[in-house]
Design an enzyme around this catalytic site. Structure first.
Site, PDB file in Angstrom:
ATOM      1  N   GLU A  95       0.834  -1.219   0.000  1.00 14.65           N
ATOM      2  CA  GLU A  95       0.000   0.000   0.000  1.00 14.65           C
ATOM      3  C   GLU A  95       0.867   1.268   0.000  1.00 14.65           C
ATOM      4  O   GLU A  95       0.539   2.276   0.626  1.00 14.65           O
ATOM      5  CB  GLU A  95      -1.023  -0.027   1.134  1.00 14.65           C
ATOM      6  CG  GLU A  95      -1.952  -1.215   0.946  1.00 14.65           C
ATOM      7  CD  GLU A  95      -3.351  -1.047   1.447  1.00 14.65           C
ATOM      8  OE1 GLU A  95      -3.784   0.084   1.679  1.00 14.65           O
ATOM      9  OE2 GLU A  95      -4.026  -2.084   1.571  1.00 14.65           O
TER      10      GLU A  95
HETATM   11  N1  CAA Z   1      -6.494  11.377  -4.391  1.00 17.01           N
HETATM   12  C1  CAA Z   1      -6.950  11.782  -5.582  1.00 17.01           C
HETATM   13  N2  CAA Z   1      -6.155  11.980  -6.649  1.00 17.01           N
HETATM   14  C2  CAA Z   1      -4.838  11.760  -6.478  1.00 17.01           C
HETATM   15  C3  CAA Z   1      -4.285  11.345  -5.263  1.00 17.01           C
HETATM   16  C4  CAA Z   1      -5.186  11.147  -4.181  1.00 17.01           C
HETATM   17  N3  CAA Z   1      -4.772  10.724  -2.981  1.00 17.01           N
HETATM   18  N4  CAA Z   1      -2.957  11.195  -5.403  1.00 17.01           N
HETATM   19  C5  CAA Z   1      -2.676  11.534  -6.675  1.00 17.01           C
HETATM   20  N5  CAA Z   1      -3.807  11.863  -7.319  1.00 17.01           N
HETATM   21  C6  CAA Z   1      -3.967  12.294  -8.701  1.00 17.01           C
HETATM   22  C7  CAA Z   1      -3.178  13.575  -8.977  1.00 17.01           C
HETATM   23  O1  CAA Z   1      -3.937  14.720  -8.644  1.00 17.01           O
HETATM   24  C8  CAA Z   1      -2.927  13.458 -10.454  1.00 17.01           C
HETATM   25  O2  CAA Z   1      -4.062  13.834 -11.183  1.00 17.01           O
HETATM   26  P1  CAA Z   1      -4.105  15.234 -12.057  1.00 17.01           P
HETATM   27  O3  CAA Z   1      -2.901  15.201 -12.945  1.00 17.01           O
HETATM   28  O4  CAA Z   1      -5.398  15.151 -12.764  1.00 17.01           O
HETATM   29  O5  CAA Z   1      -4.038  16.323 -11.027  1.00 17.01           O
HETATM   30  C9  CAA Z   1      -2.769  11.967 -10.667  1.00 17.01           C
HETATM   31  O6  CAA Z   1      -3.384  11.326  -9.576  1.00 17.01           O
HETATM   32  C10 CAA Z   1      -1.313  11.543 -10.760  1.00 17.01           C
HETATM   33  O7  CAA Z   1      -0.690  11.965  -9.578  1.00 17.01           O
HETATM   34  P2  CAA Z   1       0.874  12.245  -9.474  1.00 17.01           P
HETATM   35  O8  CAA Z   1       1.297  13.148 -10.587  1.00 17.01           O
HETATM   36  O9  CAA Z   1       1.138  12.657  -8.087  1.00 17.01           O
HETATM   37  O10 CAA Z   1       1.428  10.773  -9.810  1.00 17.01           O
HETATM   38  P3  CAA Z   1       2.870  10.155  -9.622  1.00 17.01           P
HETATM   39  O11 CAA Z   1       3.174   9.359 -10.807  1.00 17.01           O
HETATM   40  O12 CAA Z   1       3.845  11.185  -9.169  1.00 17.01           O
HETATM   41  O13 CAA Z   1       2.618   9.090  -8.424  1.00 17.01           O
HETATM   42  C11 CAA Z   1       2.294   8.308  -6.201  1.00 17.01           C
HETATM   43  C12 CAA Z   1       2.066   9.422  -7.223  1.00 17.01           C
HETATM   44  C13 CAA Z   1       1.738   8.846  -4.883  1.00 17.01           C
HETATM   45  C14 CAA Z   1       3.757   7.984  -6.027  1.00 17.01           C
HETATM   46  C15 CAA Z   1       1.484   7.050  -6.631  1.00 17.01           C
HETATM   47  O14 CAA Z   1       1.978   6.517  -7.827  1.00 17.01           O
HETATM   48  C16 CAA Z   1       1.477   5.972  -5.570  1.00 17.01           C
HETATM   49  O15 CAA Z   1       0.707   6.045  -4.612  1.00 17.01           O
HETATM   50  N6  CAA Z   1       2.323   4.901  -5.716  1.00 17.01           N
HETATM   51  C17 CAA Z   1       2.294   3.773  -4.797  1.00 17.01           C
HETATM   52  C18 CAA Z   1       1.313   2.735  -5.278  1.00 17.01           C
HETATM   53  C19 CAA Z   1       0.728   1.933  -4.162  1.00 17.01           C
HETATM   54  O16 CAA Z   1       0.494   2.432  -3.059  1.00 17.01           O
HETATM   55  N7  CAA Z   1       0.407   0.685  -4.428  1.00 17.01           N
HETATM   56  C20 CAA Z   1      -0.267  -0.155  -3.489  1.00 17.01           C
HETATM   57  C21 CAA Z   1      -0.946  -1.293  -4.216  1.00 17.01           C
HETATM   58  S1  CAA Z   1      -2.275  -2.024  -3.288  1.00 17.01           S
HETATM   59  C22 CAA Z   1      -1.552  -2.899  -2.087  1.00 17.01           C
HETATM   60  O17 CAA Z   1      -0.374  -2.861  -1.890  1.00 17.01           O
HETATM   61  C23 CAA Z   1      -2.534  -3.708  -1.239  1.00 17.01           C
HETATM   62  C24 CAA Z   1      -1.899  -4.556  -0.242  1.00 17.01           C
HETATM   63  O18 CAA Z   1      -0.711  -4.720  -0.202  1.00 17.01           O
HETATM   64  C25 CAA Z   1      -2.641  -5.257   0.744  1.00 17.01           C
HETATM   65  P1  FAD Z   2       9.505  -0.714  -6.551  1.00 16.87           P
HETATM   66  O1  FAD Z   2       8.507   0.301  -6.973  1.00 16.87           O
HETATM   67  O2  FAD Z   2      10.309  -1.403  -7.587  1.00 16.87           O
HETATM   68  O3  FAD Z   2      10.428  -0.109  -5.447  1.00 16.87           O
HETATM   69  C1  FAD Z   2      11.709  -0.649  -5.100  1.00 16.87           C
HETATM   70  C2  FAD Z   2      12.359   0.307  -4.090  1.00 16.87           C
HETATM   71  O4  FAD Z   2      12.567   1.589  -4.705  1.00 16.87           O
HETATM   72  C3  FAD Z   2      11.478   0.569  -2.864  1.00 16.87           C
HETATM   73  O5  FAD Z   2      12.286   0.710  -1.727  1.00 16.87           O
HETATM   74  C4  FAD Z   2      10.815   1.878  -3.190  1.00 16.87           C
HETATM   75  O6  FAD Z   2      10.401   2.596  -2.056  1.00 16.87           O
HETATM   76  C5  FAD Z   2      11.940   2.600  -3.934  1.00 16.87           C
HETATM   77  N1  FAD Z   2      11.421   3.647  -4.812  1.00 16.87           N
HETATM   78  C6  FAD Z   2      10.700   3.504  -5.961  1.00 16.87           C
HETATM   79  N2  FAD Z   2      10.394   4.700  -6.475  1.00 16.87           N
HETATM   80  C7  FAD Z   2      10.928   5.642  -5.648  1.00 16.87           C
HETATM   81  C8  FAD Z   2      10.956   7.057  -5.638  1.00 16.87           C
HETATM   82  N3  FAD Z   2      10.343   7.793  -6.573  1.00 16.87           N
HETATM   83  N4  FAD Z   2      11.609   7.688  -4.629  1.00 16.87           N
HETATM   84  C9  FAD Z   2      12.215   6.967  -3.650  1.00 16.87           C
HETATM   85  N5  FAD Z   2      12.240   5.621  -3.608  1.00 16.87           N
HETATM   86  C10 FAD Z   2      11.589   4.963  -4.592  1.00 16.87           C
HETATM   87  N6  FAD Z   2      -0.345  -4.663  -4.869  1.00 16.87           N
HETATM   88  C11 FAD Z   2      -1.635  -4.591  -5.261  1.00 16.87           C
HETATM   89  O7  FAD Z   2      -1.958  -3.885  -6.208  1.00 16.87           O
HETATM   90  N7  FAD Z   2      -2.601  -5.296  -4.607  1.00 16.87           N
HETATM   91  C12 FAD Z   2      -2.319  -6.099  -3.548  1.00 16.87           C
HETATM   92  O8  FAD Z   2      -3.221  -6.714  -2.989  1.00 16.87           O
HETATM   93  C13 FAD Z   2      -0.958  -6.204  -3.118  1.00 16.87           C
HETATM   94  N8  FAD Z   2      -0.617  -7.034  -2.096  1.00 16.87           N
HETATM   95  C14 FAD Z   2       0.714  -7.234  -1.814  1.00 16.87           C
HETATM   96  C15 FAD Z   2       1.088  -8.224  -0.889  1.00 16.87           C
HETATM   97  C16 FAD Z   2       2.426  -8.507  -0.675  1.00 16.87           C
HETATM   98  C17 FAD Z   2       2.800  -9.569   0.278  1.00 16.87           C
HETATM   99  C18 FAD Z   2       3.426  -7.764  -1.368  1.00 16.87           C
HETATM  100  C19 FAD Z   2       4.887  -8.058  -1.171  1.00 16.87           C
HETATM  101  C20 FAD Z   2       3.062  -6.773  -2.237  1.00 16.87           C
HETATM  102  C21 FAD Z   2       1.714  -6.504  -2.487  1.00 16.87           C
HETATM  103  N9  FAD Z   2       1.325  -5.560  -3.437  1.00 16.87           N
HETATM  104  C22 FAD Z   2       0.019  -5.459  -3.825  1.00 16.87           C
HETATM  105  C23 FAD Z   2       2.348  -4.818  -4.173  1.00 16.87           C
HETATM  106  C24 FAD Z   2       2.936  -3.660  -3.382  1.00 16.87           C
HETATM  107  O9  FAD Z   2       2.000  -2.624  -3.283  1.00 16.87           O
HETATM  108  C25 FAD Z   2       4.217  -3.220  -4.099  1.00 16.87           C
HETATM  109  O10 FAD Z   2       5.171  -4.233  -3.875  1.00 16.87           O
HETATM  110  C26 FAD Z   2       4.710  -1.883  -3.599  1.00 16.87           C
HETATM  111  O11 FAD Z   2       3.826  -0.848  -3.953  1.00 16.87           O
HETATM  112  C27 FAD Z   2       6.124  -1.556  -4.123  1.00 16.87           C
HETATM  113  O12 FAD Z   2       6.232  -1.767  -5.492  1.00 16.87           O
HETATM  114  P2  FAD Z   2       7.443  -2.649  -6.088  1.00 16.87           P
HETATM  115  O13 FAD Z   2       7.438  -3.943  -5.367  1.00 16.87           O
HETATM  116  O14 FAD Z   2       7.306  -2.689  -7.556  1.00 16.87           O
HETATM  117  O15 FAD Z   2       8.752  -1.876  -5.681  1.00 16.87           O
END
Ligand code: CAA
Ligand code: FAD
Length: 380
Positions: A363
């Site tokens: 997340e």
């Molecule tokens: N609410 C609404 N809109 C948002 C927003 C928010 N919180 N954050 C960004 N946006 C919008 C921006 O306003 C922008 O839109 P406009 O251009 O229309 O204004 C658009 O989204 C793109 O935003 P950025 O330019 O800020 O995008 P970026 O490429 O710089 O990335 C980031 C921003 C915060 C790094 C985003 O890519 C991010 O959150 N990355 C991490 C992904 C992540 O959390 N993955 C989790 C997967 S789920 C999971 O992991 C579940 C699990 O494990 C159990």
């Molecule tokens: P990368 O993006 O390749 O990052 C590698 C390293 O580089 C990290 O330390 C990161 O912080 C750093 N990094 C990358 N970009 C930057 C930057 N701009 N500035 C500074 N540092 C940076 N995803 C889902 O969509 N749904 C799920 O249900 C879900 N469940 C998950 C469950 C598990 C057990 C795991 C391991 C992952 C899960 N994920 C899920 C994926 C998870 O959200 C991603 O692993 C996470 O967002 C990081 O992405 P990545 O693994 O590609 O790492």
């Protein structure tokens, strides 16, 4: 400022604590060893209302606030973080996403089953080449008029094998960048939808993490969430709340490990006295308790912000960033307080240490939380 919890909050916290101790604790070590999904326990959590806590009762949910949800998440995570991530994904990513942005038909068809635990959901954003850099979606959803054709691979999906419904983020119009991304509801079993092998993980081993492969999967237009191009914002808005749930998970892991360390230190003797009488150990407990209390305040503040209708992007990110660091620090120290026993499975803290690490990764990694926080600060 009033820090007290309501009667209802206390009841929910106690119900989650009771469930964790009686239903999750007994098999938690075995499930971790065998990487076994807590099927029976998830079914019971659905029956008790833990899978759709914040969903409107008209769709079968509990209609509770976010404070109630984080209290439950903390208690469940004190014992079994594998079970609590299933709760977190279903509540704060899938149910919240559908309730906040779905159509009435989508809510009737999907949300009511998800909120009651009859069905489980998954949230599918990450890809092999789009994790932190989430706008770089390679999965495509090509618009064919009355349906989309979905192609691509999602990685690391929690509930990947066990879910019934999947919220899938995909690129429809590459020229529009993140404004050309859509969120689609996909059902398990649809033609061309394949579930990859289960990941063999360091921690949260009872949870079910898979890659998902989509080969020309036909998704009806009515399964798109929100307007055309809303998919990336959908993911970001949903994740802002999801991060509060994971922050509460991290808090729970830390609090669970601290409680075990405190109790152990009161019975284990060395040099003629209980080890808690050695100041080095007592000070560890003091540090653990202080950082856990600070983390709890951040988690509660983020939950309260959400309940008050305030913006919680930053407070949720701060809660997750801090609580996940506390989870790592406290679990490492809990192992230390247990000495050699801390290194064996029977005492739980080694599992908690392994489980804690994921809270700094999923997340949004800690580095991504700092991006969200710093951008928010600079916008102010
Ligand atoms: N609410 C609404 N809109 C948002 C927003 C928010 N919180 N954050 C960004 N946006 C919008 C921006 O306003 C922008 O839109 P406009 O251009 O229309 O204004 C658009 O989204 C793109 O935003 P950025 O330019 O800020 O995008 P970026 O490429 O710089 O990335 C980031 C921003 C915060 C790094 C985003 O890519 C991010 O959150 N990355 C991490 C992904 C992540 O959390 N993955 C989790 C997967 S789920 C999971 O992991 C579940 C699990 O494990 C159990
Ligand atoms: P990368 O993006 O390749 O990052 C590698 C390293 O580089 C990290 O330390 C990161 O912080 C750093 N990094 C990358 N970009 C930057 C930057 N701009 N500035 C500074 N540092 C940076 N995803 C889902 O969509 N749904 C799920 O249900 C879900 N469940 C998950 C469950 C598990 C057990 C795991 C391991 C992952 C899960 N994920 C899920 C994926 C998870 O959200 C991603 O692993 C996470 O967002 C990081 O992405 P990545 O693994 O590609 O790492």
């Amino acid at each position: 400022m009033d820090f007290s919890l309501s009667e209802e909050h206390l009841m929910i916290r106690d119900a989650a604590r009771d469930f964790a101790r009686t239903e999750l604790l007994p098999g938690v070590i075995e499930r971790d060893n065998k990487q076994e999904f807590p099927t029976e326990q998830v079914k019971k959590m659905g029956e008790l209302g833990f899978l759709g806590m914040m969903v409107d009762p008209k769709y079968g949910g509990g209609g509770m606030d976010t404070v109630s949800y984080v209290l439950a998440m903390e208690e469940l995570s004190k014992v079994d973080a594998s079970a609590s991530v299933i709760v977190s994904v279903n509540n704060s990513l899938v149910c919240y996403g559908l309730q906040a942005f779905g159509t009435e038909e989508q809510k009737q068809k999907y949300l009511s089953r998800l909120a009651t635990g009859q069905s489980i959901g998954a949230f599918c954003l990450s890809e092999p080449e789009a994790g932190s850099d989430a706008t770089s979606q390679k999965t495509t959803a090509i618009d064919m008029g009355d349906h989309y054709v979905l192609n691509g691979t999602k990685n690391w999906i929690t509930n990947g094998g066990t879910a019934d419904y999947y919220l899938v983020i995909a690129q429809t119009d590459r020229d529009k960048g993140h404004r050309g991304i859509n969120a689609l509801i996909v059902e398990k079993g649809w033609e061309g939808f394949e579930i990859g092998p289960k990941e063999d993980k360091l921690g949260i081993r009872g949870s079910d993490t898979h890659s998902l492969i989509f080969n020309d999967v036909k998704v009806p237009k009515e399964n798109r969430i929100g307007e055309d191009g809303f998919g990336f914002k959908f993911a970001m808005k949903t994740l802002s709340g999801g991060r509060i749930g994971i922050a509460a998970q991290a808090l729970g892991i830390a609090a669970g490990a601290y409680e075990l360390a405190r109790e152990y230190s009161k019975v284990r003797k060395a040099f003629g006295t209980e080890i808690c009488n050695h100041q080095a150990i007592a000070f560890k407990l003091a540090d653990m308790h202080t950082s856990i209390t600070a983390a709890r305040h951040l988690v509660m503040k983020a939950a309260w912000d959400k309940d008050q209708g305030k913006n919680y992007d930053m407070s949720g990110a701060m809660a997750k960033l801090y609580a996940s660091q506390v989870a790592m620090d406290v679990t490492v120290e809990a192992v230390q307080v247990h000495g050699g026993n801390g290194y064996v499975k029977e005492y739980h803290v080694e599992r908690m240490m392994r489980d804690a690490k994921i809270t700094q990764i999923y997340e949004g990694t800690s580095e991504i939380q700092k991006i969200v926080i710093s951008r928010g600060l600079l916008r102010e």
